[in-house]
Design an enzyme around this catalytic site. Structure first.
Site, PDB file in Angstrom:
ATOM      1  N   GLU A   7       0.823  -1.212   0.000  1.00  0.00           N
ATOM      2  CA  GLU A   7       0.000   0.000   0.000  1.00  0.00           C
ATOM      3  C   GLU A   7       0.851   1.254   0.000  1.00  0.00           C
ATOM      4  OE1 GLU A   7      -0.857  -2.629   1.625  1.00  0.00           O
ATOM      5  OE2 GLU A   7      -2.916  -2.988   1.011  1.00  0.00           O
TER       6      GLU A   7
ATOM      7  N   HIS B 103     -10.103  -5.120  10.765  1.00  0.00           N
ATOM      8  CA  HIS B 103     -10.768  -4.895   9.483  1.00  0.00           C
ATOM      9  C   HIS B 103     -12.011  -4.041   9.618  1.00  0.00           C
ATOM     10  CE1 HIS B 103      -8.367  -8.104   7.656  1.00  0.00           C
ATOM     11  NE2 HIS B 103      -8.860  -7.746   6.499  1.00  0.00           N
TER      12      HIS B 103
END
Lengths: 437, 382
Positions: B99, B168
């Protein structure tokens, strides 16, 4: 350990190539040599047609097989019946039982998921059992493991009871994390399972830190017998992440007692390793940072175990980290929600034929280590263990309402606990300070 | 979803008869109702996002999409389905799992003239790239005194899904909403998704586009105007989803649906009380810039405010709205502002604990009643 095992060749200068003959020392770890006794994964065929470094792949598959020869030479066997075997009967049964436990447990997870007892993200480990069993069964309880979200079997191999893991997956309060962690976050202080991380690459610095602690305890805190080793498990996709490289550097720099275990199953969800990586041979990244890099057939538990022994002992002796790339495969999709459409069926068939459990069974039966009946008995026993785990998880209670706010802090009131056992913040003199204005 | 029918007249230009608001949606067979049938086209949020990406990519060749699994896998949540086949691997890029790396590459491409769309598989993963989002993207126009603008869009699902655990499930609206230099959008319906994404891609500044995984599969009615390829919604304007005069409820993303459901429940209950409790539900749409004008105007009309969000309470979006209302409309408030947020704990995995950690419709109903002095001031959840 024999002489061969103790001669670890440190990373050689960069002009060393693959095609020079193997050193006569027959060292187990040759940083720039590989140890494949199986061909490179089938999907390389596509690689060869399109990518410029295909010659490398071709060369590698004809490299000299180091592991199996060396391994067969060394062992002075206590078992006089079978002087050339890699394992004793007890070890074989232990390995078999652990792999069967991993496989049955994961199959049961799939069943429970489709019945709605488990939810969220569930990532199964079918096919990769040889790596978990091969490495973790060599550890002591004090050694640590750190894993990714595909962590059920790592936890089981390390000794977390199947019922605790199953309860955790069901979200019950008797789970190893009281239902608060879930499938991707298996922690156990008792068994030194340090997680369970959802972000790939997140576990590697954590594992490196645990290894740092081990070294610190030995050298700064003078606990001379602290030779605890840490294993970090992660996949091929993680090897493109910056944290991986940062930790390889620091672990080698500080000679930390850690083994970086790459479970290269070629796929990161739907992204093929070959499409994501400029140089797909991960073991080569070890020598770039000053540690040995080894490639091993991750579908063969005995080969993994031999490599693991060497790497773990290296770490225990204080010689530093090792990068081990295990070529393995996951038989199921990335998670139970993954339709798994992108993988070639012929590739799956190729690896299904190399199922680590059937391979070990075949080895043990052909070498007359065990009888079929004994293996059947183990399978039956494990079936019962897994069934009992499900029953236990079923009847366990859900977490109570008050559990929602628990465990946020280890010390909820803050400011610590004083020597008399009471919260420091309740001591009226605490925040006064001493400065006079 | 009921409440969606009550959208203000004007979206498609078709007036919706008052009667229909209380009837289940019928497939009209008579000619007098034919106008209504063409406004009743439905679209899932997933299709809305996909069509917006498709149209913007075909309109401007400088727009490209990159992220994990956006190409061959058709998108981790199938948002970018079909785009690889249509635009090829040079414009729909499957990235490795880095990322920090690919967000940085996107920002660099934007510095130099392209218009990237960077997809995070969930916004939790944006934490690995947050240095680039804030330091390289948000602050650049300022640091370069306007020379380098960054027309980039960071998009992906945000907030809690179902049973995915602590790492998450975090909502990042408050974190990104605090940074000057970023525009932060949070669509709710398909029309929001389409209009705001198109606006974001055309916008010359960095935009953080917070979607919601659980909304992807939900269908909403969409007007012909919204389906037009030049349809854009303005950034920084909230939408009043439902008119009312007793209390203002602000929400964004999935919580708008919950707020509308709560409005329904209260409307029904109000029948037996002294008077109706009607609620004005504001869909914020834009976290930064926050449409404080609309919120304040609404509070000045209703005199009570309830803010709803999914994220952690401390320093959240609700806290900001609360303070803005106190600063600008204090004398209009008849009751303390009620702030509903997720529980102040990492998201637990166990299903019953997760339900308690995220605001539910009942919590909103209780808060509204408290704000209207209809019930004793007790907390709705443990």
């Amino acid at each position: 350990m024999t002489a061969a095992a103790t001669k670890i060749i440190q990373p050689l200068p960069l002009n060393f190539t693959n095609t020079t003959p193997r050193s006569p020392d027959k060292a187990l770890f040759h940083p720039l040599k590989t140890t494949p006794s199986s061909s490179f994964p089938a999907s390389t065929h596509k690689l060869r047609l399109t990518k410029p470094n295909s010659t490398l792949a071709r060369r590698r598959s004809t490299a000299v097989f180091a592991v199996s020869d060396v391994v067969q030479e060394k062992k002075p066997k206590s078992n006089t019946f079978h002087p050339n075997l890699l394992i004793t009967k007890e070890e074989g049964l232990e390995l078999y039982e652990d792999m069967i436990l991993g496989r049955s447990f994961e199959d049961m997870c799939a069943q429970m998921y489709y019945r709605g007892k488990m939810f969220g993200f569930v990532h199964l480990y079918n096919g990769q059992e040889a790596v978990s069993t091969g490495f973790i069964k060599l550890l002591k309880n004090e050694d640590c493991i750190v894993s990714t979200y595909r962590d059920h079997v790592h936890a089981l191999s390390k000794g977390v009871p199947a019922r605790a893991v199953m309860s955790e997956l069901f979200g019950k309060t008797t789970g190893c994390c009281r239902g608060q962690g879930g499938s991707m976050h298996m922690f156990s202080k008792e068994h030194n399972v340090l997680g369970g991380f959802a972000f790939i690459g997140e576990g590697i610095p954590v594992a490196t830190g645990a290894a740092f602690t081990s070294k610190y305890r030995r050298e700064v805190l003078k606990e001379g017998d602290c030779d605890h080793v840490t294993l970090a498990f992660f996949g091929d996709g993680t090897c493109n992440n910056g944290q991986f490289f940062e930790c390889l550097n620091m672990a080698a720099l500080w000679k930390l007692p850690i083994v970086f275990v790459v479970e290269n199953n070629l796929w990161a969800i739907g992204m093929s390793h070959l499409r994501a990586t400029s140089d797909p041979e991960i073991w080569k990244k070890g020598p770039a940072f000053g540690m040995p890099g080894v490639h091993v057939d991750g579908m063969d538990v005995l080969k993994v175990r031999e490599v693991a022994k060497e790497a773990i002992n290296r770490a225990r002796r204080g010689e530093g980290p090792t990068l081990v790339e295990c070529e393995t495969y996951r038989f199921r999709g990335h998670s139970l929600a993954d339709p798994d459409e992108l993988r070639d069926p012929s590739e799956k068939a190729h690896y299904a034929a190399r199922d680590p459990i059937t391979a070990l069974k075949k080895y043990m039966v052909e070498n007359n280590l065990v009888s079929e009946a004994e293996l059947k008995a183990i399978e039956k026993k494990i079936d019962e263990v897994v069934e009992e785990a499900v029953e236990f998880a079923d009847i366990s209670p859900h977490p109570g309402r008050s559990q929602l706010l628990e465990n946020v802090f280890a010390d909820p009131r803050g400011f610590g606990i004083g020597p008399d056992g009471k919260y420091r913040c309740e001591d009226p003199k605490f925040t006064e300070g001493t400065a006079h204005v | 979803m009921w409440g969606i029918i009550r959208q203000k007249v004007g979206a498609g230009g078709f007036p919706v008869p008052i009667l229909e608001q209380s009837l289940p949606r019928l497939r009209p067979a008579v000619s007098a109702w034919r106008r209504y049938s063409s406004a009743a086209k439905e679209m899932t949020v997933r299709d809305a996002l996909n069509s917006a990406l498709d149209e913007e990519m075909s309109a401007d060749p400088k727009v490209f999409l990159m992220g994990e699994e956006v190409g061959e896998y058709q998108g981790a949540y199938k948002i970018s389905k079909g785009l690889l086949e249509k635009y090829g691997p040079d414009r729909v890029l499957d990235t490795p799992i880095t990322e920090a790396g690919f967000a940085g590459i996107g920002v660099g491409a934007a510095y130099y003239g392209l218009r990237p769309i960077v997809e995070f598989m969930t916004f939790n993963f944006s934490m690995q790239a947050i240095d680039h989002i804030i330091n390289s993207a948000a602050k650049s126009n300022y640091m370069s005194a306007g020379q380098i603008n960054v027309p980039i869009v960071f998009r992906g699902p945000n907030g809690a899904a179902a049973g995915v655990g602590a790492q998450h499930s975090q909502c990042y609206a408050a974190w990104f909403g605090a940074c000057p230099g970023l525009k932060v959008l949070a669509p709710y319906s398909s029309e929001d998704a389409r209009g705001l994404l198109k606006a974001a891609i055309r916008d010359p500044d960095p935009v953080v586009f917070l979607e919601n995984e659980l909304l992807y599969g939900e269908s909403f009615p969409i007007s012909a105007e919204a389906l037009d390829s030049s349809f854009c919604l303005p950034i920084g304007k909230a939408k009043i989803e439902r008119e009312g005069k007793d209390v203002t409820i602000t929400a964004f993303s999935k919580m708008v649906g919950y707020a509308l459901k709560a409005a329904e429940i209260l409307a029904k209950e109000g029948i037996s009380a002294e008077r109706f409790v009607t609620k004005q539900v504001i869909n914020l749409r834009s976290i930064r810039p926050l449409d404080t004008a609309t919120i304040n105007a609404s509070v000045r009309k209703t005199n009570r405010l309830v803010t709803v969000e999914e994220g952690f309470p401390q320093h959240g979006v609700g806290a900001e709205i609360c303070t803005s209302v106190i600063e600008e409309s204090f004398i209009y408030l008849d009751a303390p502002v009620e702030r509903i947020a997720g529980a102040d704990v990492p998201m637990p995995y166990a299903a019953n604990l997760e339900r308690m950690a995220v605001p539910q419709v009942e919590d909103i109903v209780c808060a509204v009643k408290r704000a209207c002095y209809r019930s004793v001031p007790m907390t709705a959840t443990a």
